[in-house]
Design a protein around this motif. Structure first.
Motif, PDB file in Angstrom:
ATOM      1  N   GLU A   1       0.822  -1.215   0.000  1.00 49.65           N
ATOM      2  CA  GLU A   1       0.000   0.000   0.000  1.00 49.65           C
ATOM      3  C   GLU A   1       0.853   1.260   0.000  1.00 49.65           C
ATOM      4  O   GLU A   1       0.536   2.231  -0.688  1.00 49.65           O
ATOM      5  CB  GLU A   1      -0.960  -0.011   1.199  1.00 49.65           C
ATOM      6  CG  GLU A   1      -2.035  -1.069   1.121  1.00 49.65           C
ATOM      7  CD  GLU A   1      -1.550  -2.489   1.410  1.00 49.65           C
ATOM      8  OE1 GLU A   1      -0.452  -2.679   2.003  1.00 49.65           O
ATOM      9  OE2 GLU A   1      -2.276  -3.428   1.014  1.00 49.65           O
ATOM     10  N   GLU A   2       1.930   1.264   0.788  1.00 47.29           N
ATOM     11  CA  GLU A   2       2.781   2.461   0.814  1.00 47.29           C
ATOM     12  C   GLU A   2       3.519   2.638  -0.510  1.00 47.29           C
ATOM     13  O   GLU A   2       3.753   3.764  -0.963  1.00 47.29           O
ATOM     14  CB  GLU A   2       3.730   2.466   2.001  1.00 47.29           C
ATOM     15  CG  GLU A   2       4.771   1.391   2.018  1.00 47.29           C
ATOM     16  CD  GLU A   2       5.646   1.420   3.269  1.00 47.29           C
ATOM     17  OE1 GLU A   2       6.001   2.496   3.775  1.00 47.29           O
ATOM     18  OE2 GLU A   2       5.984   0.313   3.736  1.00 47.29           O
TER      19      GLU A   2
ATOM     20  N   GLU B   1       0.885   4.072  -2.928  1.00 44.96           N
ATOM     21  CA  GLU B   1       0.640   5.470  -2.542  1.00 44.96           C
ATOM     22  C   GLU B   1       1.782   6.374  -3.012  1.00 44.96           C
ATOM     23  O   GLU B   1       1.560   7.483  -3.503  1.00 44.96           O
ATOM     24  CB  GLU B   1       0.467   5.559  -1.032  1.00 44.96           C
ATOM     25  CG  GLU B   1       0.085   6.931  -0.534  1.00 44.96           C
ATOM     26  CD  GLU B   1      -0.132   6.932   0.972  1.00 44.96           C
ATOM     27  OE1 GLU B   1       0.424   7.830   1.637  1.00 44.96           O
ATOM     28  OE2 GLU B   1      -0.841   6.041   1.476  1.00 44.96           O
TER      29      GLU B   1
ATOM     30  N   SER C   1       1.640   9.494  -5.730  1.00 43.74           N
ATOM     31  CA  SER C   1       1.976  10.845  -5.249  1.00 43.74           C
ATOM     32  C   SER C   1       3.078  11.533  -6.064  1.00 43.74           C
ATOM     33  O   SER C   1       3.263  12.737  -5.941  1.00 43.74           O
ATOM     34  CB  SER C   1       2.395  10.788  -3.779  1.00 43.74           C
ATOM     35  OG  SER C   1       3.669  10.173  -3.650  1.00 43.74           O
TER      36      SER C   1
ATOM     37  N   LYS D   1      -2.290   6.926 -11.458  1.00 42.38           N
ATOM     38  CA  LYS D   1      -3.453   7.088 -10.590  1.00 42.38           C
ATOM     39  C   LYS D   1      -4.532   6.058 -10.934  1.00 42.38           C
ATOM     40  O   LYS D   1      -5.058   5.373 -10.059  1.00 42.38           O
ATOM     41  CB  LYS D   1      -4.009   8.504 -10.714  1.00 42.38           C
ATOM     42  CG  LYS D   1      -5.159   8.783  -9.790  1.00 42.38           C
ATOM     43  CD  LYS D   1      -5.631  10.210  -9.909  1.00 42.38           C
ATOM     44  CE  LYS D   1      -6.792  10.473  -8.973  1.00 42.38           C
ATOM     45  NZ  LYS D   1      -7.303  11.828  -9.092  1.00 42.38           N
TER      46      LYS D   1
ATOM     47  N   GLN E   1      -6.132  -1.280  -6.362  1.00 40.25           N
ATOM     48  CA  GLN E   1      -6.729  -1.314  -5.029  1.00 40.25           C
ATOM     49  C   GLN E   1      -8.012  -2.144  -5.033  1.00 40.25           C
ATOM     50  O   GLN E   1      -8.255  -2.918  -4.120  1.00 40.25           O
ATOM     51  CB  GLN E   1      -7.028   0.099  -4.528  1.00 40.25           C
ATOM     52  CG  GLN E   1      -5.811   0.872  -4.098  1.00 40.25           C
ATOM     53  CD  GLN E   1      -5.049   0.198  -2.984  1.00 40.25           C
ATOM     54  OE1 GLN E   1      -3.932  -0.233  -3.170  1.00 40.25           O
ATOM     55  NE2 GLN E   1      -5.651   0.081  -1.821  1.00 40.25           N
TER      56      GLN E   1
END
Length: 192
Positions: free
Chosen positions: A11-12, A15, A19, A147, A154
């Motif tokens: 997940e990190e 992310e 970003s 994105k 996800q």
């Protein structure tokens, strides 16, 4: 400017990819591989992974997918040795491949490689260097927004699967690989 760290969880990592808004090179180091991703204003433009097998190189994949002939590959590789230009650029210049076809092929390769990295996630060390320039042949490189990839990722990561669904998903993935190969688009990885 460079930043470095460690992704312990999938997940990190996702992310962080979403970003990114700058240009530079992201180096990922796993236990058995390294991957370089080049970004231009937050868009993924190039990806390379090591080690890669001979049959994962761009030319071999294009021949396997019957997008170019083996003789065209030999011709362009010999030319590449003299001119030191990327294989894709030379294939387009010799009219063996259109620029749009090259971008589409690279896009599928890059997204497929990222999908494998995410599904088979292992902790990764990373280094992002904004001072690293994008690789050569920018106009031919796909520009991929991560994105949408992350949102799609996800959804399928959060959906629990039964053993029967897992077997079905594996079969669908194998069928998709066979379909893409038959439609002259091979989803596996990277450039020569």
């Amino acid at each position: 400017m460079a930043s470095k760290g460690y992704f312990k969880q999938r997940e990190e990592f996702i992310e962080y990819l979403v970003s990114l808004r700058t240009s530079g090179k992201l180096l990922l180091l796993g236990e058995e591989f390294s991957m370089e991703l080049w970004f231009e204003e937050g868009l993924l433009c190039a990806l390379d992974i090591e080690p890669k097998a001979i049959d994962e190189r761009l030319g071999a994949l294009l021949v396997k997918a019957e997008v170019i002939s083996p003789s065209a590959l030999i011709e362009v590789v010999e030319l590449q040795e003299r001119q030191a230009q990327p294989l894709g650029v030379l294939l387009c210049a010799r009219n063996h491949l259109t620029q749009d076809a090259l971008r589409a092929f690279l896009r599928k390769q890059y997204l497929s490689q990222l999908e494998l990295l995410v599904t088979d996630f292992q902790p990764l060390e990373y280094l992002f260097d904004e001072d690293q320039a994008i690789v050569a042949a920018e106009p031919l490189m796909p520009q991929i927004s991560l994105k949408d990839f992350a949102q799609h990722t996800q959804v399928w990561l959060e959906t629990p699967l039964s053993p029967a669904q897992k077997a079905s998903t594996l079969k669908q993935r194998q069928d998709l690989d066979a379909f893409l190969a038959a439609s002259k688009v091979c989803p596996t990885t990277t450039k020569r």
